[in-house]
Structure formats: C-alpha cells, structure tokens
Design a protein around this motif. Structure first.
Motif, short mmCIF file in Angstrom:
data_model
loop_
_atom_site.label_atom_id
_atom_site.label_comp_id
_atom_site.label_asym_id
_atom_site.label_seq_id
_atom_site.Cartn_x
_atom_site.Cartn_y
_atom_site.Cartn_z
N GLN A 180 -67.09 36.01 64.36
CA GLN A 180 -68.12 35.94 65.39
C GLN A 180 -68.06 37.23 66.18
OE1 GLN A 180 -70.30 33.57 66.03
NE2 GLN A 180 -69.56 31.69 65.10
N LYS A 181 -69.23 37.80 66.53
CA LYS A 181 -69.24 38.99 67.36
C LYS A 181 -68.92 38.61 68.81
CE LYS A 181 -72.09 43.00 68.18
NZ LYS A 181 -73.21 43.76 67.69
N GLU A 182 -68.10 39.45 69.47
CA GLU A 182 -67.81 39.16 70.86
C GLU A 182 -69.08 39.41 71.68
OE1 GLU A 182 -64.92 40.75 74.25
OE2 GLU A 182 -64.06 40.81 72.23
N LYS A 203 -78.98 56.99 68.52
CA LYS A 203 -79.08 55.64 67.93
C LYS A 203 -79.72 55.80 66.57
CE LYS A 203 -77.80 51.99 70.38
NZ LYS A 203 -78.27 51.59 71.69
N ILE A 204 -79.12 55.24 65.55
CA ILE A 204 -79.67 55.41 64.20
C ILE A 204 -80.38 54.12 63.78
CG2 ILE A 204 -79.12 56.01 61.82
CD1 ILE A 204 -76.94 57.82 62.98
N MET A 205 -81.66 54.27 63.54
CA MET A 205 -82.52 53.09 63.36
C MET A 205 -82.22 52.38 62.04
SD MET A 205 -84.16 52.81 66.07
CE MET A 205 -83.48 53.78 67.37
N GLY A 206 -82.21 51.05 62.09
CA GLY A 206 -81.94 50.27 60.89
C GLY A 206 -80.47 49.89 60.77
N PHE A 207 -79.68 50.26 61.78
CA PHE A 207 -78.24 49.92 61.75
C PHE A 207 -77.84 49.15 63.01
CE2 PHE A 207 -78.56 53.32 58.77
CZ PHE A 207 -77.68 52.95 57.77
N CYS A 218 -76.15 48.12 57.74
CA CYS A 218 -77.62 48.07 57.72
C CYS A 218 -78.08 46.70 58.19
CB CYS A 218 -78.15 48.24 56.31
SG CYS A 218 -77.74 49.78 55.54
N ASN A 219 -79.06 46.67 59.08
CA ASN A 219 -79.71 45.40 59.40
C ASN A 219 -80.90 45.18 58.44
OD1 ASN A 219 -81.98 46.76 60.59
ND2 ASN A 219 -80.68 47.13 62.40
N ALA A 220 -81.65 44.10 58.67
CA ALA A 220 -82.73 43.75 57.74
C ALA A 220 -83.73 44.88 57.55
CB ALA A 220 -83.46 42.51 58.27
C1 LIG Z 1 -85.04 42.98 62.69
C2 LIG Z 1 -84.35 43.58 63.82
O1 LIG Z 1 -84.88 43.59 64.90
S1 LIG Z 1 -82.79 44.14 63.56
C3 LIG Z 1 -82.53 45.36 64.81
C4 LIG Z 1 -83.38 46.58 64.55
N1 LIG Z 1 -83.06 47.66 65.48
C5 LIG Z 1 -82.45 48.78 65.08
O2 LIG Z 1 -82.13 49.01 63.93
C6 LIG Z 1 -82.24 49.83 66.17
C7 LIG Z 1 -80.84 50.44 66.07
N2 LIG Z 1 -79.83 49.51 66.50
C8 LIG Z 1 -79.58 49.30 67.82
O3 LIG Z 1 -80.16 49.94 68.71
C9 LIG Z 1 -78.58 48.22 68.20
O4 LIG Z 1 -77.61 48.08 67.18
C10 LIG Z 1 -79.26 46.86 68.46
C11 LIG Z 1 -80.42 47.02 69.45
C12 LIG Z 1 -79.80 46.27 67.18
C13 LIG Z 1 -78.21 45.92 69.04
O5 LIG Z 1 -77.83 46.42 70.27
P1 LIG Z 1 -76.50 45.98 71.01
O6 LIG Z 1 -76.24 44.53 70.80
O7 LIG Z 1 -76.59 46.45 72.39
O8 LIG Z 1 -75.42 46.84 70.20
P2 LIG Z 1 -73.84 46.74 70.22
O9 LIG Z 1 -73.38 46.07 71.50
O10 LIG Z 1 -73.37 46.18 68.95
O11 LIG Z 1 -73.41 48.27 70.29
C14 LIG Z 1 -72.05 48.62 70.22
C15 LIG Z 1 -71.91 50.11 70.18
O12 LIG Z 1 -72.42 50.62 68.94
C16 LIG Z 1 -73.43 51.57 69.19
N3 LIG Z 1 -74.52 51.35 68.26
C17 LIG Z 1 -75.09 50.17 67.96
N4 LIG Z 1 -76.08 50.36 67.07
C18 LIG Z 1 -76.12 51.67 66.81
C19 LIG Z 1 -76.90 52.48 65.98
N5 LIG Z 1 -77.89 51.96 65.26
N6 LIG Z 1 -76.68 53.81 65.94
C20 LIG Z 1 -75.68 54.35 66.68
N7 LIG Z 1 -74.89 53.65 67.50
C21 LIG Z 1 -75.11 52.32 67.56
C22 LIG Z 1 -73.90 51.27 70.60
O13 LIG Z 1 -74.50 52.42 71.21
C23 LIG Z 1 -72.64 50.86 71.28
O14 LIG Z 1 -71.89 52.00 71.58
P3 LIG Z 1 -71.12 52.13 72.99
O15 LIG Z 1 -70.17 50.96 72.99
O16 LIG Z 1 -70.49 53.47 72.91
O17 LIG Z 1 -72.18 52.00 74.03
#
Ligand SMILES: CC(=O)SCCNC(=O)CCNC(=O)[C@H](O)C(C)(C)COP(=O)(O)OP(=O)(O)OC[C@H]1O[C@@H](n2cnc3c(N)ncnc32)[C@H](O)[C@@H]1OP(=O)(O)O
Ligand SMILES: O=C([O-])CC(=O)C(=O)O
Length: 376
Positions: free
Chosen positions: A4-6, A255-259, A309-311
């Motif tokens: 489970q994610k914290e 932020k790298i999209m899709g992850f 990778c997310n969906a």
């Molecule tokens: C179908 C969907 O909607 S799926 C989601 C689609 N969105 C994306 O792909 C956008 C990119 N991803 C993100 O912006 C984020 O991962 C989200 C919005 C999906 C989730 O956000 P959060 O729950 O706030 O992320 P989380 O708490 O896991 O982040 C932890 C750390 O990883 C980093 N991180 C998370 N995702 C990414 C990413 N894609 N690229 C780089 N760093 C990232 C955060 O900046 C954070 O770093 P920090 O602790 O130094 O601040």
C-alpha cells in the motif's frame, strides 16, 4: 501482494471521502477491480459495452442484454442540428477537450435531464454521442467536411475510428480501442470523478456533473498526461537520446508525464495491458523507434526514481500507431471515463449528503475595513 502506498498530507491524500462499490484501486492483490472483476480479465474477455453496462446497470450483461444495449446505443449516435451549429463555430485551434466540454454542456441544454429517473438514458445518450461530437467538430474544422455520424459499427471504439478516418477500422484497431476504453473506464475517487460527485451532491443534473468532470480530466496531471507523454516521446530520435534527455529532465526536477501515481506504489495494472498492445501495434506498423524509445523511458524512470508508467504512458504510442492525432487522445479517455463518472453520480444520488469539507484558515486575524483613502 502489492504494498500500500503511504498516504498523507496535501491533496486530500489518504482521506476517505466517501464510499463506493464500483472499484478498488491499489488494494493488495488484484490492483484494479470494477465491481469485483479484475480489469485485466475484463480487458481480455470483454468489449467496452459490456463494461459500460457493468458499471451503469450493476452486472455484466447476458448476450441478449448486450445485443439490446448495443442496438440502443447505435440508434443514439445522431447529432441535433443545434449542436452541429455550435460545433461548426468552434475554431480548429480550440482544445478538443474544450470542444467536448462545450458539446456536453450544449447537449444538456437541448436534452435536459429533468428527473433523476432519466439518468441511465441520458448517460447512454452521452456514451453514444460523444464520439460523434468530437469527430464531427474535428473533421469539419480540420478537413472541411460535414460527416454523417450515424454509422452501423458494432462498438463505440469502432464508431470512433470510423468517424475519424472515414472508413471502418481493421479488427486489430477496433480491439485495441475496446481494451483502451475498458482500461480507462473507472478509477474510484480520482480528480475528475470526485468533481462529478461533488457536483452530483448538490443535486445538479448529469450534464453539469459530466461537464465539470471533463474540465478536471483535461489537466496534464490527470488525463491530459497521455498527450503530454506523446509530445515528449516523439521528440526522441532513439532510445539513447531518450535516456540522455530523461536524465537531464530528472536533474532539472521536471515532472515527467505518464509516470507516477497518487495511489499505486509499485505499478499501475493497466500499464502492462496497454504496453502489450502497443508492442503489437508497433510490429504492425513496422515501428523501430517510438516503442523502443518508450521502453527505454520506462527503464530509466524505474532505475533512477522507482517511478513506473501509469495508464497514460503506453497509451500515447498505442494511439499514435493507430493514426489517432495526439490532440484527440484525452477526448477518447472522456468517451470511456464517462461510464465511471456517471456510475459515481448514480451512487452519490442514491445515498446523498452535500459534499462540503472544511478548510484550515491561514489568513489574517479579524481587522477593521479601512476607509478607501486610507488603503494601500
Ligand atoms: C490516468 C491518470 O490520471 S494517471 C496520472 C497521470 N498524470 C501524470 O502522468 C503526470 C505525472 N505524474 C505526476 O505528476 C504525479 O505522479 C501524480 C500527479 C500522478 C501523483 O502525484 P502525487 O501523488 O503528488 O505524487 P507522489 O506523492 O507519489 O510524488 C512523490 C515524489 O515523486 C515525484 N514524482 C512523482 N511523479 C513524478 C513524475 N512523473 N516525474 C518526476 N517526478 C515525479 C514527486 O515530485 C515527488 O517528489 P518530492 O517528494 O521530491 O516532492
Ligand atoms: O486515480 C487517479 O488519481 C488517476 C487515474 O489513474 C485515473 O483516473 O485513471
């Protein structure tokens, strides 16, 4: 068992904001389930209409129920003239998510939900007509043609591609559309669904709930990530270049999209499914760049940051291989997620209390209003 994610802190993370019987996300074990069915199994065995029926009517349809449902949806694909008139006035450089948002809102003006008893029919109508709305606008504004939206395609995915390209899709493409629509259909209290539920909790109409949800899905942190991922990967000419650029982006803390994901901690169960289809499509079109580039991005992100990778990520290459323009990626997500949004609206309505959380005040203490000449 998946960890489970914290969950804590900002963004309401970890707060239970309501109950649902529609899906589980990131629960130990099967990852993502719709009404108790594993999403991978649904994607393997079903067409999207079966999953839509499951979410909207509560059970998987029998063959005769499915036949009747498909027949009903087929008859609802036509656009009222007033809606066509509105779509023809939207410029070609508009964002297609804004087009869908306007199209949904206009439909609500023309075919208003006047009683909650109509909620299933209104939703089925949206399900049938959203591909018509987006493709009518796209073909009119980009190709200067007024398309006939009433096709006899058996599935919504087939209908979408038929309208977009002007010919029936092949079996592979129709199958991938079904899989994609199934994967995107429902995901618990994500941002757009929560938007729909908040709106529903005020006892608003279904078109308002869906219009608001489209606005929330549009952003790059949510549904818009599939388009943003495509914009990124098509800039990479080789896996090595992708690795170099990704390392630079990570160093800049981009932020790298899709992850990444707000709930999943190790993987998004939808990724392995769509990745498999992306690989098949890559072989089908003879791709030797985009798919290997995507795989390298996945490897780098996991190696460097343990981000998966997310969906959305492999949806980018999969849609691209089917010849779908990038700007239509997120609207396809809408055509699917509409089922989850509507099912949540029904659930909210069935046991409603207005959603109204509290805020922690961080502003000024109580103070007197100065006269206008004494300000600044
Ligand atoms: C179908 C969907 O909607 S799926 C989601 C689609 N969105 C994306 O792909 C956008 C990119 N991803 C993100 O912006 C984020 O991962 C989200 C919005 C999906 C989730 O956000 P959060 O729950 O706030 O992320 P989380 O708490 O896991 O982040 C932890 C750390 O990883 C980093 N991180 C998370 N995702 C990414 C990413 N894609 N690229 C780089 N760093 C990232 C955060 O900046 C954070 O770093 P920090 O602790 O130094 O601040
Ligand atoms: O659940 C989320 O936060 C985002 C997501 O993956 C979805 O809506 O499909």
């Amino acid at each position: 068992m998946a960890a489970q994610k914290e969950l804590s802190g900002a963004g309401l993370r970890g707060q239970v904001a309501g109950k649902t019987s529609l899906s589980t996300v990131g629960k130990s074990g099967s990852g993502l389930t719709y009404r108790g069915y594993d999403v991978s199994e649904l994607a393997d065995k079903c067409i999207f209409e079966e999953v839509a029926y499951l979410l909207l009517y509560g059970n998987l349809p029998t063959q005769s129920e499915l036949d009747a449902y498909q027949a009903k949806l087929k008859k609802m694909r036509g656009l009222p003239q007033a809606l066509k008139d509105v779509l023809e006035r939207i410029p070609a450089d508009a964002h297609p998510m804004d087009v869908l948002r306007t199209g949904c809102s206009m439909l609500g003006n023309l075919e208003m939900e006047t009683d909650f008893d109509q909620q299933n029919d209104k939703t089925d109508r949206m399900l049938a007509v959203f591909p018509s709305i987006i493709n009518y606008w796209y073909r009119f504004s980009h190709d200067n043609v007024r398309i006939e939206t009433e096709t006899d395609d058996a599935t919504i995915g087939g209908h979408f591609l038929h309208l977009l390209k002007g010919e029936k899709p092949n079996e592979l493409h129709e199958r991938v559309m079904n899989v994609s629509l199934i994967l995107y259909a429902e995901h618990e209290f994500n941002a757009s669904t929560f938007t729909a539920r908040v709106c529903a909790s005020t006892l608003s109409d279904i078109h308002s709930c869906v219009t608001g949800a489209i606005g929330s899905l549009r952003g790059h942190l949510h549904g818009g990530a599939n388009e943003a991922a495509m914009d990124m990967i098509e800039g990479f000419g080789s896996p090595d270049e992708a690795e170099k650029e990704m390392m630079a982006m990570l160093a800049r803390k981009d932020k790298i999209m899709g992850f990444g994901h707000a709930i999943y901690s190790e993987s998004d169960p939808r990724n392995v499914v769509i990745k498999g289809w992306s690989e098949k499509l890559a072989a089908d079109v003879g791709d030797e760049v985009l798919y290997p580039v995507s795989v390298r991005c996945e490897e780098v992100m996991w190696r460097e940051k343990k981000l998966f990778c997310n969906a959305d990520f492999f949806h980018a290459s999969a849609y691209h291989f089917m010849g779908i323009p990038t700007k239509l990626f997120t609207p396809i997500f809408v055509c699917s997620r509409l089922t989850g949004w509507a099912a949540h609206v029904f659930e909210q309505r069935a046991n409603n209390r207005i959603i109204r959380p509290s805020a922690e005040y961080t502003g000024e203490e109580l103070r007197p209003v100065p006269d206008i000449g004494a300000r600044g």
